[in-house]
Design an enzyme around this catalytic site. Sequence first.
Site, PDB file in Angstrom:
ATOM      1  N   ARG A 104      -7.388   0.057  -6.643  1.00  0.00           N
ATOM      2  CA  ARG A 104      -7.609   1.099  -5.635  1.00  0.00           C
ATOM      3  C   ARG A 104      -7.819   2.431  -6.366  1.00  0.00           C
ATOM      4  NH1 ARG A 104      -4.149   1.238  -0.458  1.00  0.00           N
ATOM      5  NH2 ARG A 104      -6.134   2.049   0.320  1.00  0.00           N
ATOM      6  N   ARG A 113       0.865  -1.176   0.000  1.00  0.00           N
ATOM      7  CA  ARG A 113       0.000   0.000   0.000  1.00  0.00           C
ATOM      8  C   ARG A 113       0.902   1.226   0.000  1.00  0.00           C
ATOM      9  NH1 ARG A 113       2.464   1.804   3.561  1.00  0.00           N
ATOM     10  NH2 ARG A 113       0.955   3.460   3.661  1.00  0.00           N
ATOM     11  N   GLY A 114       0.272   2.401  -0.102  1.00  0.00           N
ATOM     12  CA  GLY A 114       1.058   3.630  -0.259  1.00  0.00           C
ATOM     13  C   GLY A 114       1.098   3.944  -1.743  1.00  0.00           C
ATOM     14  N   ALA A 115       0.781   5.215  -2.073  1.00  0.00           N
ATOM     15  CA  ALA A 115       0.556   5.570  -3.476  1.00  0.00           C
ATOM     16  C   ALA A 115       1.721   5.216  -4.416  1.00  0.00           C
ATOM     17  CB  ALA A 115       0.203   7.051  -3.558  1.00  0.00           C
ATOM     18  N   ASN A 146      -5.391  12.370   1.056  1.00  0.00           N
ATOM     19  CA  ASN A 146      -4.456  11.496   1.777  1.00  0.00           C
ATOM     20  C   ASN A 146      -5.282  10.664   2.757  1.00  0.00           C
ATOM     21  OD1 ASN A 146      -1.709  10.628   2.237  1.00  0.00           O
ATOM     22  ND2 ASN A 146      -1.834  11.615   4.233  1.00  0.00           N
ATOM     23  N   LYS A 147      -4.623   9.816   3.491  1.00  0.00           N
ATOM     24  CA  LYS A 147      -5.294   8.904   4.422  1.00  0.00           C
ATOM     25  C   LYS A 147      -6.313   9.616   5.294  1.00  0.00           C
ATOM     26  CE  LYS A 147      -4.965   5.369   4.657  1.00  0.00           C
ATOM     27  NZ  LYS A 147      -5.958   4.518   3.960  1.00  0.00           N
ATOM     28  N   ASP A 206      -2.011  10.770  -1.711  1.00  0.00           N
ATOM     29  CA  ASP A 206      -2.398   9.772  -2.710  1.00  0.00           C
ATOM     30  C   ASP A 206      -2.749  10.425  -4.036  1.00  0.00           C
ATOM     31  OD1 ASP A 206      -3.087   8.588   0.087  1.00  0.00           O
ATOM     32  OD2 ASP A 206      -2.698   6.945  -1.301  1.00  0.00           O
ATOM     33  N   GLN A 218      -1.576   2.131   9.941  1.00  0.00           N
ATOM     34  CA  GLN A 218      -0.313   2.257   9.191  1.00  0.00           C
ATOM     35  C   GLN A 218       0.745   3.022   9.995  1.00  0.00           C
ATOM     36  OE1 GLN A 218      -3.344   2.838   7.920  1.00  0.00           O
ATOM     37  NE2 GLN A 218      -3.487   2.318   5.764  1.00  0.00           N
TER      38      GLN A 218
HETATM   39  O1  MRU Z   1      -4.451   3.053   2.318  1.00  0.00           O
HETATM   40  P1  MRU Z   1      -2.959   3.284   2.192  1.00  0.00           P
HETATM   41  O2  MRU Z   1      -2.177   2.689   3.304  1.00  0.00           O
HETATM   42  O3  MRU Z   1      -2.456   2.914   0.823  1.00  0.00           O
HETATM   43  O4  MRU Z   1      -2.824   4.871   2.311  1.00  0.00           O
HETATM   44  C1  MRU Z   1      -1.558   5.438   2.130  1.00  0.00           C
HETATM   45  C2  MRU Z   1      -1.512   6.887   2.417  1.00  0.00           C
HETATM   46  O5  MRU Z   1      -2.513   7.535   2.621  1.00  0.00           O
HETATM   47  C3  MRU Z   1      -0.162   7.535   2.316  1.00  0.00           C
HETATM   48  O6  MRU Z   1      -0.032   8.575   3.236  1.00  0.00           O
HETATM   49  C4  MRU Z   1      -0.016   8.068   0.884  1.00  0.00           C
HETATM   50  O7  MRU Z   1      -0.190   7.030  -0.012  1.00  0.00           O
HETATM   51  C5  MRU Z   1       1.268   8.704   0.653  1.00  0.00           C
HETATM   52  S1  MRU Z   1       2.528   7.494   0.507  1.00  0.00           S
HETATM   53  C6  MRU Z   1       3.985   8.214   0.104  1.00  0.00           C
END
Ligand code: MRU
Length: 353
Positions: A88, A45-47, A246-247, A236, A195
């Site tokens: 996603r 996970r993470g963009a 973002n999250k 994201d 996370q």
């Molecule tokens: O649902 P996730 O864990 O994929 O969400 C990730 C985030 O919101 C991160 O903060 C975002 O992707 C930035 S990662 C460099």
Amino acid sequence: MVKAVQWKEDCVRILDQSRLPHEVTYIDCTDYLMVAETIKTLKIRGAPAIGIAAAMGLARTAQDIEASSYEDFVKALKPVMDTLLQTRPTAVNIKWAMQRMTRLLQKNRDETVERLKELLIEEAKAILEEDIEVNRAIGVWGAQFIRDGDTVLTHCNAGALATGGYGTATAPILVALEQGKKVRVIADETRPVLQGARLTAWELMQAGVDVTVITDNSAGALMRRGEIDLCIVGTDRTVRNGDVANKIGTYMVAVLAKENGLPFYVAAPLSSIDFSIPSGEMIPIEERSEEEVTHISGKQITPDGVKVINLAFDVTPARYVTAIITEKGAFRPKDIKKLASEGINLEELRIKA
Ligand code: MRU
């Protein structure tokens, strides 16, 4: 450095983040369906990391396609791309990666299918390598905003695990530390998938960074007590007007930062900026399963049948964002759209500490 995703001769190796911090195990994905499943189930996970994994999933599967012409090859890749794109919706990086692979194919349409397969592997590997360099540049531009002795609040995980390496939001912190500054990190636990508590805390401890985990609802109180100096988060999808997805919970942190007079920075590689969307209301927001909210470690914590809302992301309006830190410099949110144009004077737009 922790590696969330790696290209191997016969597979895409993904670090299973759902098992962290207790177990470090890897999933060897031999085709795009396995990669798509690991993305959907947050094993990766993470963009930026999911963009890289998708590019590698495509390149891996391309090797098994039997096609005699460019047209047949591209036709066979279409459902692969569609499946990866549907995993996603909020992060723009999978779309960015698929567009990059598509442009590569179009540019090389006169090559043989065997050569196209090689080029896809080279491009997927380049996306990973470039991401690490980009993060390093974000770190160099961002470290100026961190003073010796500062405490940085971050939300979710925008570290090495969420990227090819080094992280986006963590990069300025790591560079500031390399510069000899004393920096402390506070990580929001980030309900419901945790996370912050599981991943940010783990990877920063591995890197020897002073990190403290708090419950999400503690951030405001700590800001009022003067225990936080600035916030840095990842994104994201950031759009033309500087609104930032973002999250879930990021918006609350940004509003609290403004109320308490603290700077709120967003670390955003250009691969996470969607210049095609004018404002944050148009960003698709992923909704995830009720179980993420009703259960903790497999145990139900809510009454049977209770209603649940589980938005995975929120949008922070640009007015709460002090600066967006990219690999090209730090900019006011209102100027971010200018980065899409050629020939702009970046030096005039950059903001300094
Ligand atoms: O649902 P996730 O864990 O994929 O969400 C990730 C985030 O919101 C991160 O903060 C975002 O992707 C930035 S990662 C460099």
